[in-house]
Design a protein around this motif. Structure first.
Motif, PDB file in Angstrom:
ATOM      1  N   UNK A   1     -80.944  20.003  64.623  1.00  0.00           N
ATOM      2  CA  UNK A   1     -81.739  18.870  65.088  1.00  0.00           C
ATOM      3  C   UNK A   1     -81.239  18.515  66.474  1.00  0.00           C
ATOM      4  N   UNK A   2     -82.153  18.434  67.408  1.00  0.00           N
ATOM      5  CA  UNK A   2     -81.797  18.166  68.795  1.00  0.00           C
ATOM      6  C   UNK A   2     -82.204  16.751  69.184  1.00  0.00           C
ATOM      7  N   UNK A   3     -81.367  16.071  69.953  1.00  0.00           N
ATOM      8  CA  UNK A   3     -81.747  14.730  70.401  1.00  0.00           C
ATOM      9  C   UNK A   3     -82.832  14.761  71.474  1.00  0.00           C
ATOM     10  N   UNK A   4     -83.022  15.928  72.095  1.00  0.00           N
ATOM     11  CA  UNK A   4     -84.014  16.044  73.171  1.00  0.00           C
ATOM     12  C   UNK A   4     -84.338  17.528  73.377  1.00  0.00           C
ATOM     13  N   UNK A   5     -85.597  17.875  73.657  1.00  0.00           N
ATOM     14  CA  UNK A   5     -85.965  19.279  73.811  1.00  0.00           C
ATOM     15  C   UNK A   5     -85.899  19.793  75.252  1.00  0.00           C
ATOM     16  N   UNK A   6     -84.899  19.389  75.994  1.00  0.00           N
ATOM     17  CA  UNK A   6     -84.704  19.863  77.372  1.00  0.00           C
ATOM     18  C   UNK A   6     -83.244  20.222  77.577  1.00  0.00           C
ATOM     19  N   UNK A   7     -83.012  21.248  78.383  1.00  0.00           N
ATOM     20  CA  UNK A   7     -81.683  21.828  78.524  1.00  0.00           C
ATOM     21  C   UNK A   7     -80.627  20.853  79.037  1.00  0.00           C
ATOM     22  N   UNK A   8     -80.812  20.267  80.196  1.00  0.00           N
ATOM     23  CA  UNK A   8     -79.760  19.428  80.788  1.00  0.00           C
ATOM     24  C   UNK A   8     -79.443  18.199  79.939  1.00  0.00           C
ATOM     25  N   UNK A   9     -80.445  17.440  79.478  1.00  0.00           N
ATOM     26  CA  UNK A   9     -80.096  16.305  78.626  1.00  0.00           C
ATOM     27  C   UNK A   9     -79.428  16.730  77.313  1.00  0.00           C
ATOM     28  N   UNK A  10     -79.881  17.855  76.743  1.00  0.00           N
ATOM     29  CA  UNK A  10     -79.273  18.324  75.502  1.00  0.00           C
ATOM     30  C   UNK A  10     -77.816  18.716  75.711  1.00  0.00           C
ATOM     31  N   UNK A  11     -77.547  19.510  76.746  1.00  0.00           N
ATOM     32  CA  UNK A  11     -76.166  19.921  76.990  1.00  0.00           C
ATOM     33  C   UNK A  11     -75.278  18.722  77.319  1.00  0.00           C
ATOM     34  N   UNK A  12     -75.826  17.743  78.000  1.00  0.00           N
ATOM     35  CA  UNK A  12     -75.056  16.528  78.271  1.00  0.00           C
ATOM     36  C   UNK A  12     -74.736  15.811  76.960  1.00  0.00           C
ATOM     37  N   UNK A  13     -75.691  15.761  76.055  1.00  0.00           N
ATOM     38  CA  UNK A  13     -75.433  15.153  74.740  1.00  0.00           C
ATOM     39  C   UNK A  13     -74.390  15.943  73.960  1.00  0.00           C
ATOM     40  N   UNK A  14     -74.488  17.271  73.999  1.00  0.00           N
ATOM     41  CA  UNK A  14     -73.495  18.103  73.301  1.00  0.00           C
ATOM     42  C   UNK A  14     -72.092  17.882  73.857  1.00  0.00           C
ATOM     43  N   UNK A  15     -71.988  17.708  75.147  1.00  0.00           N
ATOM     44  CA  UNK A  15     -70.677  17.599  75.794  1.00  0.00           C
ATOM     45  C   UNK A  15     -70.116  16.180  75.820  1.00  0.00           C
ATOM     46  N   UNK A  16     -70.944  15.188  75.454  1.00  0.00           N
ATOM     47  CA  UNK A  16     -70.472  13.806  75.472  1.00  0.00           C
ATOM     48  C   UNK A  16     -70.553  13.109  74.116  1.00  0.00           C
ATOM     49  N   UNK A  17     -71.282  13.685  73.160  1.00  0.00           N
ATOM     50  CA  UNK A  17     -71.547  13.058  71.867  1.00  0.00           C
ATOM     51  C   UNK A  17     -72.340  11.764  72.016  1.00  0.00           C
ATOM     52  N   UNK A  18     -73.130  11.700  73.079  1.00  0.00           N
ATOM     53  CA  UNK A  18     -73.969  10.528  73.330  1.00  0.00           C
ATOM     54  C   UNK A  18     -75.435  10.933  73.335  1.00  0.00           C
TER      55      UNK A  18
END
Length: 86
Positions: free
Chosen positions: A39-56
């Motif tokens: 389950x992804x918080x957003x379907x775009x690369x940069x926002x998703x990777x930022x979420x993965x790397x920050x837990x936000x």
């Protein structure tokens, strides 16, 4: 952790695609953890990777799309946490 932009799971041998030529991915899947649902918080690369790397969530770190964004230096990144832990 391996992240890949725009790769469908159903095109990998580990997920059952018989004609897939993905031996390294299949080996990683057999030796590691293979998820059958994500389950992804957003379907775009940069926002998703930022979420993965920050837990936000994107509304918390502020990265909304793949354009020019900078997150606050006050937000801890996963790599920084690893570095601090040695």
């Amino acid at each position: 952790m391996v992240t890949i932009d725009t790769l469908r799971a159903d095109r990998l041998g580990a997920y059952g695609h018989a004609a897939a030529d993905t031996p390294r991915f299949d080996a990683m899947a057999s030796e590691g953890v293979l998820f059958d649902q994500a389950i992804s918080p957003v379907p775009m690369t940069l926002p998703l990777h930022t979420s993965l790397m920050t837990a936000l969530e994107p509304y918390q770190h502020g990265v909304r799309d793949n354009a020019d964004f900078e997150i606050s230096p006050d937000i801890a990144m996963l790599a920084e946490s690893f570095q601090q832990a040695g």
